[in-house]
Design a protein around this motif. Structure first.
Motif, mmCIF file in Angstrom:
data_model
loop_
_atom_site.group_PDB
_atom_site.id
_atom_site.type_symbol
_atom_site.label_atom_id
_atom_site.label_comp_id
_atom_site.label_asym_id
_atom_site.label_seq_id
_atom_site.Cartn_x
_atom_site.Cartn_y
_atom_site.Cartn_z
ATOM 1 N N ARG A 68 0.975 -1.122 -0.038
ATOM 2 C CA ARG A 68 -0.066 -0.043 0.122
ATOM 3 C C ARG A 68 0.864 1.184 -0.031
ATOM 4 O O ARG A 68 1.890 1.251 0.607
ATOM 5 C CB ARG A 68 -0.853 0.091 1.214
ATOM 6 N N THR A 69 0.384 2.314 -0.637
ATOM 7 C CA THR A 69 1.087 3.597 -0.621
ATOM 8 C C THR A 69 0.196 4.502 -0.275
ATOM 9 O O THR A 69 -1.263 4.708 -0.911
ATOM 10 C CB THR A 69 1.746 4.137 -1.891
ATOM 11 N N VAL A 70 0.479 5.656 0.527
ATOM 12 C CA VAL A 70 -0.605 6.566 1.080
ATOM 13 C C VAL A 70 0.359 8.035 1.106
ATOM 14 O O VAL A 70 1.471 7.937 1.361
ATOM 15 C CB VAL A 70 -1.361 6.447 2.248
ATOM 16 N N ILE A 71 -0.576 9.080 1.151
ATOM 17 C CA ILE A 71 -0.215 10.627 1.367
ATOM 18 C C ILE A 71 -0.869 11.180 2.262
ATOM 19 O O ILE A 71 -2.362 11.282 2.017
ATOM 20 C CB ILE A 71 0.339 11.279 0.124
ATOM 21 N N GLY A 72 -0.676 11.993 3.107
ATOM 22 C CA GLY A 72 -1.455 12.684 4.187
ATOM 23 C C GLY A 72 -0.761 13.951 4.494
ATOM 24 O O GLY A 72 0.355 14.052 4.404
ATOM 25 N N LEU A 130 -3.066 5.740 -2.762
ATOM 26 C CA LEU A 130 -2.507 5.789 -3.983
ATOM 27 C C LEU A 130 -2.535 4.507 -4.652
ATOM 28 O O LEU A 130 -3.140 3.500 -3.916
ATOM 29 C CB LEU A 130 -1.303 6.410 -4.214
ATOM 30 N N ASP A 131 -1.685 4.347 -5.704
ATOM 31 C CA ASP A 131 -1.881 3.057 -6.553
ATOM 32 C C ASP A 131 -1.224 1.973 -5.527
ATOM 33 O O ASP A 131 -0.387 2.344 -4.740
ATOM 34 C CB ASP A 131 -1.217 2.992 -7.740
ATOM 35 N N GLY A 132 -1.497 0.825 -5.472
ATOM 36 C CA GLY A 132 -1.013 -0.179 -4.451
ATOM 37 C C GLY A 132 -0.769 -1.669 -5.279
ATOM 38 O O GLY A 132 -0.683 -1.637 -6.291
ATOM 39 N N ALA A 133 -0.689 -2.642 -4.162
ATOM 40 C CA ALA A 133 -0.420 -3.937 -4.736
ATOM 41 C C ALA A 133 0.888 -4.081 -5.476
ATOM 42 O O ALA A 133 1.743 -3.427 -4.941
ATOM 43 C CB ALA A 133 -1.492 -4.267 -5.507
ATOM 44 N N ALA A 134 1.036 -4.406 -6.678
ATOM 45 C CA ALA A 134 2.258 -4.666 -7.229
ATOM 46 C C ALA A 134 2.881 -3.297 -7.648
ATOM 47 O O ALA A 134 3.947 -3.355 -8.285
ATOM 48 C CB ALA A 134 2.148 -5.466 -8.708
ATOM 49 N N PHE A 181 -7.766 23.287 5.598
ATOM 50 C CA PHE A 181 -7.199 23.107 4.241
ATOM 51 C C PHE A 181 -5.922 23.895 4.072
ATOM 52 O O PHE A 181 -5.354 24.523 3.073
ATOM 53 C CB PHE A 181 -8.091 23.835 3.184
ATOM 54 N N SER A 182 -5.217 23.851 5.525
ATOM 55 C CA SER A 182 -4.048 24.764 5.374
ATOM 56 C C SER A 182 -3.007 23.962 6.207
ATOM 57 O O SER A 182 -2.872 24.052 7.321
ATOM 58 C CB SER A 182 -4.336 25.904 6.351
ATOM 59 N N SER A 183 -1.783 23.393 5.278
ATOM 60 C CA SER A 183 -0.911 22.851 6.008
ATOM 61 C C SER A 183 0.264 22.645 4.818
ATOM 62 O O SER A 183 -0.095 22.405 3.595
ATOM 63 C CB SER A 183 -1.106 21.438 6.507
ATOM 64 N N THR A 184 1.577 22.695 5.214
ATOM 65 C CA THR A 184 2.500 22.464 4.240
ATOM 66 C C THR A 184 3.400 21.215 4.601
ATOM 67 O O THR A 184 4.249 20.992 4.095
ATOM 68 C CB THR A 184 3.449 23.629 3.992
ATOM 69 N N ASN A 185 2.981 20.440 5.580
ATOM 70 C CA ASN A 185 3.657 19.322 6.084
ATOM 71 C C ASN A 185 3.069 17.990 5.906
ATOM 72 O O ASN A 185 1.999 17.847 6.234
ATOM 73 C CB ASN A 185 3.746 19.424 7.870
ATOM 74 N N TYR A 186 3.562 17.209 5.295
ATOM 75 C CA TYR A 186 2.979 15.995 4.760
ATOM 76 C C TYR A 186 3.965 14.650 5.098
ATOM 77 O O TYR A 186 4.716 14.961 5.615
ATOM 78 C CB TYR A 186 3.176 16.172 3.122
ATOM 79 N N ILE A 187 3.127 13.356 5.138
ATOM 80 C CA ILE A 187 3.704 12.311 5.406
ATOM 81 C C ILE A 187 3.530 11.598 4.126
ATOM 82 O O ILE A 187 2.089 11.559 3.661
ATOM 83 C CB ILE A 187 3.025 11.851 6.539
ATOM 84 N N ILE A 188 4.264 10.660 3.646
ATOM 85 C CA ILE A 188 4.157 9.627 2.656
ATOM 86 C C ILE A 188 4.627 8.301 3.208
ATOM 87 O O ILE A 188 5.679 8.465 4.016
ATOM 88 C CB ILE A 188 5.024 9.847 1.279
ATOM 89 N N ALA A 189 3.896 7.383 2.989
ATOM 90 C CA ALA A 189 4.187 6.003 3.997
ATOM 91 C C ALA A 189 3.777 4.899 2.636
ATOM 92 O O ALA A 189 2.967 4.930 1.793
ATOM 93 C CB ALA A 189 3.395 5.969 4.928
ATOM 94 N N ALA A 190 4.586 3.955 2.892
ATOM 95 C CA ALA A 190 4.472 2.694 1.784
ATOM 96 C C ALA A 190 4.797 1.457 2.676
ATOM 97 O O ALA A 190 5.583 1.162 3.736
ATOM 98 C CB ALA A 190 5.468 2.547 0.658
ATOM 99 N N CYS A 191 4.079 0.511 2.502
ATOM 100 C CA CYS A 191 3.779 -0.518 3.393
ATOM 101 C C CYS A 191 3.934 -1.872 2.430
ATOM 102 O O CYS A 191 3.398 -1.976 1.485
ATOM 103 C CB CYS A 191 2.600 -0.820 4.259
ATOM 104 N N GLU A 192 4.683 -2.975 2.878
ATOM 105 C CA GLU A 192 4.925 -4.272 2.077
ATOM 106 C C GLU A 192 3.576 -5.053 2.071
ATOM 107 O O GLU A 192 3.299 -5.758 1.053
ATOM 108 C CB GLU A 192 6.062 -5.017 2.481
#
Length: 257
Positions: free
Chosen positions: A185-189, A229-233, A195-206
């Motif tokens: 899986r892949t995500v962004i938050g 976001l797009d996941g699996a393979a 609606f006001s922030s410039t601090n992001y986290i991106i995470a990807a899990c096997e």
């Protein structure tokens, strides 16, 4: 704040006793770019993670199975331009034309408001964000720093935090992407409110459920908006030129950071 690789964190999956490794990064909106991996030669092909030019990146938004360069590619903008010319609508693939994806945008800050904008699915430019800011702002493509499509994780709906079965039943995208099962899986938050922030986290899990990685984002302070976001393979990740999550899948759009 530049992009910071926070390392790997082990989580316990909610739909069983399995453990999962989550790789994650923190960054500002200015650290994010959407990049095409598509070759300029004919026939055009995309590149797998081992051949990405970016040293730190994850896979990007959903893309069609019918080809790289067509009118139903995922929503992907970088520096006021569509990442792949001709791919200008907000759909994951041809099957989703009646159910377009959600998207996240970062307009260039030409206004007094903070620059983050989220807009629900089905929109086209110019975007009137009256419902978001209540001050009749219209955003054109030329205003957009970057933008990407995905599935809104509805982080502000605390009733979805209870268990994976409730989440899968009540999440608006719950019947997509086999959300209760363990897959890459892949995500962004982002870590702000409203609606006001410039601090992001991106995470990807096997290997975890969407519920699991959604709770991971919330545990890191993402309580308002996040996208699956797009996941699996397709899930793949590099950090400082080291491949963290390998995949042979050729990804046409990646998130470089």
């Amino acid at each position: 704040m530049a992009t910071i690789y926070q390392g790997v964190e082990q989580i316990t999956c909610a739909n069983g006793s399995s453990q999962a490794d989550v790789y994650w990064w923190t960054m500002t909106n200015n650290d994010i770019s959407l990049v095409s991996t598509v070759t300029s030669t004919t026939p055009k092909t995309a590149r797998a993670v081992a051949d990405w030019s970016a040293s730190t990146a994850v896979n990007g938004p959903f893309f069609p199975v019918t080809g790289i360069n067509n009118s139903v590619n995922a929503f992907a903008i970088n520096n006021s331009s569509w990442v792949i010319p001709g791919c200008t609508t907000n759909y994951g693939d041809q099957d989703n034309q009646s159910n377009p994806l959600d998207f996240l945008m970062d307009p260039v800050d030409k206004r007094s408001v903070t620059s983050l904008v989220f807009h629900g699915n089905g929109a086209s430019f110019p975007l009137n964000t009256t419902d978001l800011y209540n001050n009749n702002i219209t955003i054109n493509l030329s205003d957009v720093n970057w933008g990407l499509g995905g599935m809104d994780l509805e982080l502000s709906r605390n009733e979805l935090d209870t268990d994976w079965a409730t989440f899968s039943t009540k999440w608006k995208w719950g019947d997509n992407c086999m959300s209760i099962y363990n897959f890459p899986r892949t995500v962004i938050g982002y870590t702000g409110g409203g609606f006001s922030s410039t601090n992001y986290i991106i995470a990807a899990c096997e290997s975890c459920s969407i519920f699991d990685i959604r709770l991971f984002l919330k545990s890191k302070g993402c309580n308002y908006i996040g996208l699956y976001l797009d996941g699996a393979a397709s899930t793949s990740a590099k950090n400082n030129s080291t491949i963290l999550i390998p995949s042979d899948r050729k990804i046409p759009v990646i998130i470089s950071m």
